[in-house]
Design a protein around this motif. Structure first.
Motif, short mmCIF file in Angstrom:
data_model
loop_
_atom_site.label_atom_id
_atom_site.label_comp_id
_atom_site.label_asym_id
_atom_site.label_seq_id
_atom_site.Cartn_x
_atom_site.Cartn_y
_atom_site.Cartn_z
N UNK A 34 44.37 68.16 -129.75
CA UNK A 34 44.15 67.52 -128.47
C UNK A 34 42.92 66.60 -128.53
N UNK A 36 40.40 65.11 -125.42
CA UNK A 36 40.04 65.04 -124.00
C UNK A 36 38.93 64.02 -123.82
N UNK A 38 35.73 62.92 -121.05
CA UNK A 38 34.92 63.35 -119.92
C UNK A 38 34.04 62.19 -119.47
N UNK A 44 37.06 67.52 -117.76
CA UNK A 44 37.76 66.95 -118.91
C UNK A 44 39.17 66.52 -118.51
N UNK A 46 42.89 65.18 -120.09
CA UNK A 46 43.67 65.12 -121.32
C UNK A 46 44.03 63.67 -121.64
N UNK A 49 47.93 64.59 -127.00
CA UNK A 49 48.07 65.83 -127.75
C UNK A 49 49.14 65.67 -128.82
N UNK A 88 32.36 60.67 -122.84
CA UNK A 88 32.29 61.60 -123.97
C UNK A 88 33.71 62.05 -124.30
N UNK A 90 36.20 64.63 -126.57
CA UNK A 90 36.24 65.92 -127.24
C UNK A 90 37.57 66.09 -127.97
N UNK B 90 32.97 74.70 -116.12
CA UNK B 90 34.29 74.08 -116.03
C UNK B 90 35.37 75.16 -115.98
N UNK B 99 45.64 72.87 -121.65
CA UNK B 99 44.72 73.27 -120.59
C UNK B 99 44.36 72.05 -119.74
N UNK B 100 44.30 72.28 -118.42
CA UNK B 100 43.94 71.25 -117.47
C UNK B 100 42.67 71.68 -116.77
N UNK B 101 41.72 70.76 -116.68
CA UNK B 101 40.38 71.11 -116.22
C UNK B 101 40.09 70.63 -114.81
N UNK B 102 39.24 71.38 -114.14
CA UNK B 102 38.72 70.96 -112.86
C UNK B 102 37.57 70.00 -113.04
#
Lengths: 115, 110
Positions: A34, A36, A38, A44, A46, A49, A88, A90, B90, B99-102
């Motif tokens: 993956x 990500x 930010x 984060x 997506x 992937x 940023x 990741x 997070x 995974x999906x983040x807040x």
């Protein structure tokens, strides 16, 4: 033990130039991969992937990444960056090790796009 | 689209206070996660939950606890906040492998 290495902590680049953010991983088992992004003071998001199939994966915002199993790499590329790409980034992997498959993150690469 | 929300974007607390960070997801995901993010250390997993009332320790659970009473809500609790818990927190929920983040909660403990 599995790990993810992002080879550059910071990458400065001029607007409209191409960029590559490098990611290598170590794992004795197969992985999902993956990227990500930010943005400042945000969570984060997506970008893209790789699960299986074609090793060239296209994501949002014009980014793409290529999975190279022999070199255990998953480098992120964009042919022409914009100021708005400053963020940023990741790289992360999930190794298939049975049971709960943990998402392992690299330390991040800060991309700074200059006018 | 998957939506993960966190109750606060910024929090300022005093040492010794009990702190609750709330996370809600709207996609009926079974798996939810709490991470903290610190400069130079990346994201580190604190706790995760794979079902209601089920939880597992992550890599850095010390000083934290969690609660999952409903499927959509996963709470992180700092029983007695300390200055070394100043960080970005997070929350994430997982759909199969992704995974999906807040948006994150930036916590300052004085």
């Amino acid at each position: 033990a599995q790990s993810v290495t992002q080879l550059d902590s910071q990458v400065p680049v001029f607007e409209e130039a191409p960029v590559e953010l490098r990611c290598n991983y170590s794992s004795s088992v197969s992985v999902y991969l993956f990227w990500y992004v930010q943005y400042p003071n945000q969570g984060l998001q997506l970008l893209l992937k790789y699960l299986s199939g074609s090793t060239l994966v296209k994501g949002i915002n014009g980014f793409e990444a290529e999975f190279n199993k022999s070199q255990t790499s998953f480098h992120l590329r964009k042919p022409s960056v914009h100021i708005s790409d400053t963020a940023e980034y990741f790289c992360a992997v999930i190794p298939f090790s049975g049971g709960y498959n943990k998402l392992i993150f690299g330390a991040g690469t800060r991309l700074a796009v200059h006018p | 689209d998957v939506k993960v929300t966190q109750s606060s974007r910024y929090l300022v607390k005093r040492t010794g206070e009990k702190v609750f960070l709330e996370c809600v997801q709207d996609m009926d995901h079974e798996n939810m996660f709490w991470y903290r993010q610190d400069p130079g250390l990346g994201l580190r997993l604190i706790y995760f939950s794979y079902d209601v009332k089920m939880k597992e320790k992550g890599d850095i659970p010390e000083g934290y606890s969690v609660s999952r009473e409903k499927k959509e809500r996963f709470s992180l609790i700092l029983e007695s906040a300390s200055t070394n818990q100043t960080s970005m927190y997070l929350c994430a929920s997982r759909d199969r492998e992704t995974q999906y983040f807040g948006p994150g909660t930036r916590l300052l403990v004085l």
